[in-house]
Design a protein around this motif. Sequence first.
Motif, PDB file in Angstrom:
ATOM      1  N   GLN A  98       0.812  -1.224   0.000  1.00  0.00           N
ATOM      2  CA  GLN A  98       0.000   0.000   0.000  1.00  0.00           C
ATOM      3  C   GLN A  98       0.841   1.267   0.000  1.00  0.00           C
ATOM      4  OE1 GLN A  98      -2.256  -0.421   3.672  1.00  0.00           O
ATOM      5  NE2 GLN A  98      -0.863   0.891   4.827  1.00  0.00           N
ATOM      6  N   HIS A 100       3.086   2.929  -1.788  1.00  0.00           N
ATOM      7  CA  HIS A 100       3.106   3.845  -2.933  1.00  0.00           C
ATOM      8  C   HIS A 100       1.713   4.436  -3.182  1.00  0.00           C
ATOM      9  CE1 HIS A 100       4.062   5.306  -6.927  1.00  0.00           C
ATOM     10  NE2 HIS A 100       3.108   4.565  -7.437  1.00  0.00           N
ATOM     11  N   PHE A 101       0.742   3.589  -3.326  1.00  0.00           N
ATOM     12  CA  PHE A 101      -0.607   4.013  -3.700  1.00  0.00           C
ATOM     13  C   PHE A 101      -1.259   4.892  -2.642  1.00  0.00           C
ATOM     14  CE2 PHE A 101      -5.179   3.283  -3.468  1.00  0.00           C
ATOM     15  CZ  PHE A 101      -5.580   3.593  -4.755  1.00  0.00           C
ATOM     16  N   LEU A 102      -1.231   4.423  -1.406  1.00  0.00           N
ATOM     17  CA  LEU A 102      -1.981   5.093  -0.351  1.00  0.00           C
ATOM     18  C   LEU A 102      -1.421   6.479  -0.018  1.00  0.00           C
ATOM     19  CD1 LEU A 102      -4.466   3.918   1.050  1.00  0.00           C
ATOM     20  CD2 LEU A 102      -3.059   3.519   3.054  1.00  0.00           C
ATOM     21  N   HIS A 103      -0.152   6.688  -0.364  1.00  0.00           N
ATOM     22  CA  HIS A 103       0.448   7.989  -0.081  1.00  0.00           C
ATOM     23  C   HIS A 103       0.367   8.929  -1.278  1.00  0.00           C
ATOM     24  CE1 HIS A 103       2.799   5.802   3.301  1.00  0.00           C
ATOM     25  NE2 HIS A 103       1.741   6.401   3.786  1.00  0.00           N
ATOM     26  N   GLY A 104      -0.480   8.583  -2.243  1.00  0.00           N
ATOM     27  CA  GLY A 104      -0.639   9.457  -3.392  1.00  0.00           C
ATOM     28  C   GLY A 104       0.420   9.241  -4.447  1.00  0.00           C
ATOM     29  N   SER A 105       1.124   8.122  -4.346  1.00  0.00           N
ATOM     30  CA  SER A 105       2.085   7.670  -5.357  1.00  0.00           C
ATOM     31  C   SER A 105       3.273   8.592  -5.625  1.00  0.00           C
ATOM     32  CB  SER A 105       1.355   7.371  -6.677  1.00  0.00           C
ATOM     33  OG  SER A 105       0.261   6.528  -6.441  1.00  0.00           O
TER      34      SER A 105
ATOM     35  N   CYS B  95      -1.602  13.073   0.636  1.00  0.00           N
ATOM     36  CA  CYS B  95      -1.619  11.778  -0.056  1.00  0.00           C
ATOM     37  C   CYS B  95      -2.727  11.760  -1.112  1.00  0.00           C
ATOM     38  CB  CYS B  95      -1.795  10.643   0.933  1.00  0.00           C
ATOM     39  SG  CYS B  95      -0.555  10.599   2.242  1.00  0.00           S
ATOM     40  N   ARG B  98      -6.240  10.032  -0.494  1.00  0.00           N
ATOM     41  CA  ARG B  98      -6.461   8.583  -0.502  1.00  0.00           C
ATOM     42  C   ARG B  98      -6.297   7.921   0.861  1.00  0.00           C
ATOM     43  NH1 ARG B  98      -2.438   7.140  -5.476  1.00  0.00           N
ATOM     44  NH2 ARG B  98      -3.473   8.527  -6.959  1.00  0.00           N
TER      45      ARG B  98
END
Lengths: 323, 327
Positions: A98, A100-105, B95, B98
């Motif tokens: 999670q 990468h994705f959860l932190h806004g990538s 973020c 998200r």
Amino acid sequence: MRTITLIDAIREAYQEEMRRDEDVFMVGQDIRGAIFPHTKGLVEEFGSDRIVDTPIAESGMYGVALGAAQEGMRPIVDFMFGGFSYVTFSECTVTTGQYHFLHGSPRSLPIVMTAGVGTGQRLANDHAMSIHGTFAHHPGIKVAMPSTPYDAKGMFKAAIRDNNPVMIPWHMGIMMLKGDVPELGEDYVVPLGVADIKREGSDVTVMANSLQLQHALKVADKLQEEGISCEIIDPRSFVPFDLDTVLKSLEKTNRLVVVDEDWESGSFANTVSANVMEAGFDLLDAPVTRVTLPNMPVPGGYMEDYIVPTPEKIEAAIRKVLA
Amino acid sequence: MSLNKKQMIKLFTNLVRTSHYDKMMYRRMMQGKLIGFYHPAEGAVAPGVGACTFLKKDDNLNPHHRGHGIIHMVSKGIDVSTFLAEHTGKETGCCKGRSAFHFHYPDDKVYQQSGFIGHNFAPTVGWGYAAKRRGKSQVVMNCSGDGSYGEGRAHESMLMCQNWQLPVIFFCENNGMAIFSSSEEMHPTEDISSLAQGYGMPAVIVDGQDVFAVAEVAMAAIDRARKGKGPSFVECKTMRFNEHDIGTPDLKGWEDRSEEEHADMRKREPVRLATERVLADAILTQTKIDGIHEASLKEIEGVEEFADNSEICLPSEEELLADVFVD
């Protein structure tokens, strides 16, 4: 070309990538002494700072990789046996996937995870289980497993250069398998996410990987004598998965056997079966047939032989879809 | 380490600021203007301020979950307006809206807010390893509560950090409570810092209601780590004035915490204690103190305006799927 073993091919990948990039390092338990020979001799060349042995503390050990990757380094974590990854499961699946994705990538985690997996040693469950399906279940982690020395070296190099987390176990049943690889100094990678047709055929498609691929190739030789032509596809990567290569093969054969050395329930074989049904139902002349482990803990001792996918079981499945 | 006047003013200012931030978060949760949940920090603001006010930008920080990291991050000098935007689901969030409460300020070396308590301990080893490998003088301020030290990860982390002499501070904010369970009942020793002894790690206990005392101890631990003398353990004895998170009952075990306990705790409210100190020592006048409160409230008004004026973030499923992996 030279002929080397799969485990030596993996070690060459580590060596070449560690020479290329100072930020690549390994962390595990007893990797300096090389409990498995993929790390043999590495400490002499790279030192204890980069070939890092930890106490028997899997979360702390994985934490070295996780924290260092957040700091911009490129760790390789060796779990020794695949089942040992479960000891730090939340970190290496949920937290890692999670990040990468959860932190806004904005940043990813270039962590490579590896371990010896699979049956064949009669060691029972915790030392004999597969982990590719379980990791493939968790979003954000690439998952791959090599079947030949050539693929092993190229895929490990690709995994180390990948900016995403990659779980790339190797099967203990083929660690001494020999095969051709390019001469030392010839840099190559095998991209993750690309399947490989290991044998061309026209009557039935068999998807198999690692030790099971070797079994499938043997069965294909045998059936060829009866005039049955098997196309053998090695997925190489489970995430991302190259479904197109399977569908393209099915245009020719219209029959699919998926061999997967993992428990049937929740297995990657199930994913492939569902994907093919949804994207290629019209291509099928028979139901997709799976060869997997029955849903019981993998027994040790001689009983292991009864539950593993064998050439005989693969052959029976092929005959079933052709019937 | 004794504090000079300038340092005391900075600590006092951060204490006032962060306690207003905490009140703002509490209020917004009650108003329905915060996504998810909020774990108020009231009563336990001083440890985070003392631990983080004098950290450098390059130092790693794991904030305590109470106050959702705001106490620690504000004290370290991070602009948390994008975190409030995140906590309200806005596209300007740190973020991209998200994460709800999972902050991420990688440039300030704050990498995670884990939903799993105790998941700070494992990467702490990696941050320390990276700092040591690269020969930088950065330190790791690893803040978490008494409850988190029940995790095996805490022990693995102490074992490895001490083994390798990594520049880490195990900063335990012991408020005596983990949700409904008292530290008294869940830990065999009175002091969590007793654990450090088993790893041969120096440890110190400090009054966590006294921001200046906390800062002196924290600065000594930071200085020690920065000089390559290895990890240390700081235990702050602090308090939790409110329930675990807004809306859950305020129990100890399965019974309400008593009014006497609450009354006793509030006698040691950290902002009041610090105010008495700065007035007694003539560090600040009442007028200056009033000014600090006003400036804090104004700052927070701006932070709220930023969040409230931002758009809700609702990308398509396709956009999100494209962001699971990096190229």
